[in-house]
Structures are given as structure tokens and as C-alpha cells.
Design an enzyme around this catalytic site. Structure first.
Site, PDB file in Angstrom:
ATOM      1  N   LYS A  78       0.859  -1.176   0.000  1.00 44.67           N
ATOM      2  CA  LYS A  78       0.000   0.000   0.000  1.00 44.67           C
ATOM      3  C   LYS A  78       0.897   1.228   0.000  1.00 44.67           C
ATOM      4  O   LYS A  78       2.035   1.183   0.492  1.00 44.67           O
ATOM      5  CB  LYS A  78      -0.874   0.006   1.266  1.00 44.67           C
ATOM      6  CG  LYS A  78      -2.132   0.817   1.136  1.00 44.67           C
ATOM      7  CD  LYS A  78      -3.294   0.032   0.542  1.00 44.67           C
ATOM      8  CE  LYS A  78      -4.500   0.888   0.342  1.00 44.67           C
ATOM      9  NZ  LYS A  78      -5.627   0.136  -0.196  1.00 44.67           N
ATOM     10  N   GLY A 179     -23.046   5.101   3.203  1.00 52.13           N
ATOM     11  CA  GLY A 179     -22.016   5.619   2.297  1.00 52.13           C
ATOM     12  C   GLY A 179     -22.417   5.364   0.858  1.00 52.13           C
ATOM     13  O   GLY A 179     -22.535   4.213   0.432  1.00 52.13           O
ATOM     14  N   GLY A 181     -20.891   6.603  -2.053  1.00 51.30           N
ATOM     15  CA  GLY A 181     -19.847   7.076  -2.959  1.00 51.30           C
ATOM     16  C   GLY A 181     -19.670   6.087  -4.098  1.00 51.30           C
ATOM     17  O   GLY A 181     -20.637   5.490  -4.590  1.00 51.30           O
ATOM     18  N   VAL A 183     -18.440   2.960  -4.379  1.00 56.57           N
ATOM     19  CA  VAL A 183     -18.935   1.591  -4.192  1.00 56.57           C
ATOM     20  C   VAL A 183     -20.415   1.602  -3.806  1.00 56.57           C
ATOM     21  O   VAL A 183     -21.224   0.868  -4.385  1.00 56.57           O
ATOM     22  CB  VAL A 183     -18.117   0.845  -3.110  1.00 56.57           C
ATOM     23  CG1 VAL A 183     -18.643  -0.579  -2.936  1.00 56.57           C
ATOM     24  CG2 VAL A 183     -16.648   0.814  -3.462  1.00 56.57           C
TER      25      VAL A 183
END
Ligand code: NAI
Length: 361
Positions: A78, A179, A181, A183
């Protein structure tokens, strides 16, 4: 750093500073046993450098587990870029980041994560080939991973419904999505197309309005969405939102959403298990995006092939939930143990091969 609470035998942690562009970033390679360490690049304004290091160490380990469980030939890594980045410096920052990724010579493959988009990856791709999530061609998977992640989450939800409620389809199933957004909005579409009823929450009012207009969703208060009286709670916003308190008050018999690191701590998994709430581990159910990114990286990204790989999230979900019941372990423990087993097995094999090579010499 070796004493850091999030350090988990990471192979390499690289701190980057580029004076010309102002880039400040950390790349963590947790494991390259299964292949190049793959995982997105996050652009975030952290409280301090310590918070950025903690994030990248945790996220890179999570990627090792996610990629192992998804049977991808990829290790885990990452990157975090420490914000804020002024708009006029953004291009230079991503060019410098691309150079840094290239310096790692293929040990790390980057892609987008929170705060980073396809346009940024196109800039990175002008400096290195060790990148995925670039603009997709027609009929090819790639680019924005969110639709692929959402598809995997929907497939995981279907498997959990079969396991927990004996349901074969989504008709009339009530799902609370936190949420809306990248996804969350695609997940709403996937669920609505199959007859599910949606309850939604977001901090952005226009996103709620859009889901209500497009899919007949019902809004819920932000603080209540995960406690709603529904069949499935799907967190698709932030991590660490399932605390012991939330887990003990949830009404949904299924917890399955895309948000990374959903459980605030390991004890939450046990609370969910004790309450017979079927929790689909986050990195199992949200692997659709990395499956598409990996296919893009290896040039095997025709959409049909990628979708059939994402469909495997269904049987995998079922297996983890069944094992959790059979072994009386939380589903998170089963997933962690299985992923660790795959990585350790590959490590053992690599060591054996080295020994054979030495004895031949
Ligand atoms: P995003 O940034 O596009 O969407 C997040 C949404 O959550 C936004 O609409 C935001 O307004 C909303 N939100 C923020 N705080 C909230 C709160 N307290 N209550 C309700 N809503 C809130 O992020 P994206 O890409 O959709 O990712 C969602 C989650 O899934 C993240 O945790 C991410 O790490 C994870 N994930 C995403 C993948 C992808 O392909 N995009 C892949 C794997 C995991």
C-alpha cells in the site's frame, strides 16, 4: 518502526520525499511471497506522520490477506501520500510518485485508493509500468475499481442471504447502505436491479437524493443506519464503525459491506458471532476491485473473465460462514487464518525450493 504496534514483519517500508514537487509519501510492502505487492495509493491529510505510518502498515497487511484469499498471484502493499496536495502541484506529485514506484522495479504495483482517481493513475503510468487502474479500453476491465467492488459485495450479500436466511434471491430483501460514494452507489444499483429495498445514509445530501430518485431508496439518519431493522447492513463508508456497542444493538442478521477494517477491534467479531450475525469479512467481500486491477495489470482483463473471477466471492463467502459455525470461530478469524495459511504455505514452499537449489549446486 520495528516496535510499532502495526508492524507485522513487513518486508520493506519506504519513506519518500521529493523537494521539487513536495511529495511526502510512504510505501509499505507487507509481503511479496505470492507475487508483487499490490495495493492502492491513498491521498489523505493525516493528523501526523505517525498516523500515516499506522495506516499504511495496517492497510498493506490487509492487502496481503485480501489478495491471498482471492487467489491472486499478488502479495500485499500500500502507499499513502500525505496531504494536502495543492491542485497546481498534483500532477508533479503523481509524477514523482510514479518515479518512486518505478524505483522499486516491480516489487510494488500501485492503483487508486481513497482520494486518488483514474486520471492520477494515468499520470503515474507515464513514469512506470507497475501500475493498474488506468483508463479502461472498451470491453476491458480496469479504470475505476468501484463497480467491480460493488459487484463482489452484491454477490457476497447473496451468499450470506442463502446461508443465514435460506434466501435464493434479493426480491424484497431490505438492505441498509451506509455511504453512497463510488462503491455504495453502484451497490445500490446492483441491489435495486434485483428487487431489493434500500435504506440509505450519507453525509452528502445530494448523494442521498440521487439514490432516492434513481432507486426509490428510503433515507435514514446517519447515526441509525447500521442499527436499522433490515436484513442486511452494508457499511460502504468508513472503517472501525462496528464497535462492540453497535454490534450488540444491530438488528440486521447480516453484516456485509465494502468498508475496509470495519470491525473496531477483534472482540467485535466475537460479539457478532455470539449474536448469530453473519459477518462477511471486509477484505473477502470487497476484493472485486483488486481482482479487476490485477487482471488489468497482467493484460487478462476481458470483462467476462474478470466477472467470473469476481463471482468466486460467492462460494468463498459461503465457505467462510460455514467454517465459522463448524469451528465456532468468528468469520474474521477464519478468513485471517486461511489467508495466513496460504501465505505461510507459499513461504514454506519457496524455502524448500531454495534448499533443493543449494543441494543441487
Ligand atoms: P468514496 O469516498 O467514493 O465514498 C464514501 C462515501 O461515504 C461518500 O459518499 C461519503 O460522503 C460517505 N461518508 C463518509 N462519512 C460518512 C458517514 N459518517 N456516514 C455516512 N456516509 C459517510 O469511497 P468508496 O470508493 O466508495 O469506498 C467506500 C469504502 O469501501 C471505503 O472504506 C474503501 O476503503 C472501501 N473499498 C473501496 C474499494 C473501491 O473499489 N473503491 C475497494 C475496496 C474497499
Amino acid at each position: 518502526m520495528f516496535d510499532h504496534q502495526a508492524f507485522d514483519d513487513h518486508e520493506r517500508v519506504v519513506h519518500l520525499y521529493d523537494a521539487a514537487s513536495g511529495l511526502r509519501a510512504i510505501i509499505a510492502l507487507h509481503s511479496t511471497i505470492l507475487g508483487p505487492a499490490a495495493g492502492g495509493c491513498r491521498l489523505w491529510t493525516y493528523a501526523n506522520e505517525e498516523a500515516a505510518l499506522t495506516d499504511v502498515l495496517r492497510l498493506s497487511r490487509g492487502m496481503s490477506y485480501k489478495n491471498a484469499l482471492a487467489n491472486l498471484p499478488m502479495g500485499g502493499g500500500k502507499a499513502v501520500i500525505l496531504g494536502p496536495v495543492a491542485p497546481e502541484r498534483r500532477r508533479d506529485v503523481f509524477l514523482a510518485f510514479g518515479d518512486a514506484v518505478d524505483d522499486l522495479a516491480g516489487l510494488y504495483v500501485t492503483a487508486e485508493d481513497v482520494g486518488v482517481g483514474v486520471a492520477d493513475m494515468d499520470i503515474v503510468a507515464s513514469r512506470t509500468r507497475f501500475v493498474s487502474g488506468r483508463s479502461a479500453g472498451i470491453g476491458r476491465a480496469g479504470g475505476d475499481p468501484s463497480p467491480y467492488t460493488a459487484r463482489g459485495v452484491r454477490i457476497g450479500i447473496e451468499a450470506a442471504l442463502k446461508y443465514r436466511l435460506g434466501r435464493d434471491d434479493l426480491k424484497g430483501v431490505r438492505v441498509a447502505v451506509q455511504g453512497l460514494g463510488g462503491v455504495g452507489s453502484h451497490l445500490c444499483r446492483e441491489l435495486h436491479e434485483r428487487g431489493a429495498e434500500l435504506v440509505v445514509a450519507d453525509i452528502a445530501a445530494e448523494r442521498i437524493e440521487k439514490m432516492c430518485a434513481l432507486y426509490g431508496a428510503t433515507p435514514a439518519p446517519i447515526g441509525e443506519i447500521l442499527l436499522a431493522d433490515v436484513d442486511v447492513a452494508a457499511p460502504c463508508a468508513l472503517g472501525a464503525i462496528i464497535t462492540e456497542e453497535v454490534a450488540s444493538r444491530m438488528k440486521a442478521p447480516i453484516l456485509a459491506g465494502s468498508a475496509n477494517n470495519q470491525l473496531a477491534n477483534a472482540a467485535v467479531g466475537t460479539v457478532l458471532q455470539t449474536r448469530d450475525i453473519a459477518y462477511v469479512p471486509d477484505y473477502l467481500i470487497n476484493a472485486g476491485g483488486i481482482i479487476a486491477a490485477c487482471a488489468e495489470y497482467f493484460g487478462q482483463n476481458d470483462v467476462v473473465r474478470v466477472e467470473s473471477a469476481i463471482a468466486e466471492i460467492g462460494p468463498r463467502t459461503l465457505w467462510v460462514l460455514q467454517q465459522s459455525k463448524a469451528e465456532n470461530w468468528s468469520s474474521q478469524e477464519i478468513a485471517d487464518e486461511t489467508a495466513r495459511g496460504i501465505i505461510d504455505g507459499a513461504c514454506h514452499k519457496a524455502r524448500q525450493e531454495k534448499t533443493v537449489q543449494r543441494s543441487v549446486m
